[in-house]
Design a protein around this motif. Structure first.
Motif, PDB file in Angstrom:
ATOM      1  N   SER A 141       0.800  -1.809   0.149  1.00 38.08           N
ATOM      2  CA  SER A 141      -0.086  -0.158  -0.070  1.00 38.08           C
ATOM      3  C   SER A 141       0.785   0.697   0.169  1.00 38.08           C
ATOM      4  O   SER A 141       0.685   2.287  -1.111  1.00 38.08           O
ATOM      5  N   GLY A 142       1.767   1.061   0.592  1.00 39.20           N
ATOM      6  CA  GLY A 142       3.079   2.742   0.942  1.00 39.20           C
ATOM      7  C   GLY A 142       3.772   2.536  -0.241  1.00 39.20           C
ATOM      8  O   GLY A 142       3.502   3.555  -1.066  1.00 39.20           O
ATOM      9  N   LEU A 143       3.716   1.521  -0.948  1.00 42.27           N
ATOM     10  CA  LEU A 143       5.012   1.441  -2.340  1.00 42.27           C
ATOM     11  C   LEU A 143       3.705   2.291  -3.509  1.00 42.27           C
ATOM     12  O   LEU A 143       4.179   2.722  -4.837  1.00 42.27           O
ATOM     13  N   GLU A 144       2.574   1.214  -3.338  1.00 36.45           N
ATOM     14  CA  GLU A 144       1.399   2.586  -4.231  1.00 36.45           C
ATOM     15  C   GLU A 144       1.367   3.528  -3.935  1.00 36.45           C
ATOM     16  O   GLU A 144       1.375   4.573  -4.951  1.00 36.45           O
ATOM     17  N   ASP A 145       1.549   4.493  -3.038  1.00 38.06           N
ATOM     18  CA  ASP A 145       1.150   5.674  -3.082  1.00 38.06           C
ATOM     19  C   ASP A 145       2.714   6.495  -3.174  1.00 38.06           C
ATOM     20  O   ASP A 145       2.394   7.214  -3.923  1.00 38.06           O
ATOM     21  N   ARG A 146       3.086   5.603  -2.764  1.00 41.72           N
ATOM     22  CA  ARG A 146       4.476   6.057  -3.665  1.00 41.72           C
ATOM     23  C   ARG A 146       4.912   6.042  -4.833  1.00 41.72           C
ATOM     24  O   ARG A 146       5.700   7.315  -5.462  1.00 41.72           O
ATOM     25  N   ILE A 147       4.819   5.614  -5.612  1.00 45.71           N
ATOM     26  CA  ILE A 147       3.732   5.526  -7.157  1.00 45.71           C
ATOM     27  C   ILE A 147       3.528   6.449  -7.835  1.00 45.71           C
ATOM     28  O   ILE A 147       2.885   6.684  -8.453  1.00 45.71           O
ATOM     29  N   GLU A 148       2.797   6.359  -7.203  1.00 49.46           N
ATOM     30  CA  GLU A 148       1.622   7.168  -7.012  1.00 49.46           C
ATOM     31  C   GLU A 148       2.257   9.106  -7.108  1.00 49.46           C
ATOM     32  O   GLU A 148       1.777   9.601  -8.307  1.00 49.46           O
TER      33      GLU A 148
END
Length: 118
Positions: free
Chosen positions: A44-51
């Motif tokens: 979830s944190g990775l998704e936020d960073r990618i966004e």
């Protein structure tokens, strides 16, 4: 703890459109192991960073660089060849870590430094 550069490299290798599928696949794999949602917080944190990173200038391949092979050849006074490709890859690596370097002036200075260093 991935750096922004590492996240950009992931995006570059997988592609911005496919990285969501990769994360979904990994999440399903973790959940399918029957250990609850252990490890999914990282995703979830990775998704936020990618966004967040995809909202800014995203340089993931040589074509995104502010300096092309012709200009590198002119600065190095070299014909086309593997050396030019290596320089472009080195520039790409630097810009992935620090996107603010992706200006013609900054990259020209980096190529000149590489030329002086041999």
């Amino acid at each position: 703890g991935w750096t922004d550069g590492q996240v950009r490299r992931l995006i570059g290798r997988v592609g911005l459109g496919a990285v969501d599928h990769l994360i979904s696949f990994r999440r399903a794999d973790l959940l399918g192991r029957g250990t609850g949602d252990q490890g999914t917080d990282f995703l979830s944190g990775l998704e936020d960073r990618i966004e967040a990173l995809s909202r800014g200038p995203l340089v993931t391949n040589r074509g995104d660089l502010a300096l092309d092979g012709r200009k590198v050849m002119a600065i190095l006074d070299r014909p086309p060849g593997p050396e030019v490709g290596k320089v472009l890859e080195a520039l790409l690596d630097r810009v992935i870590d620090d996107p603010e370097l992706n200006t013609e002036e900054e990259l020209t200075a980096l190529v000149r430094m590489m030329k002086e260093e041999g």
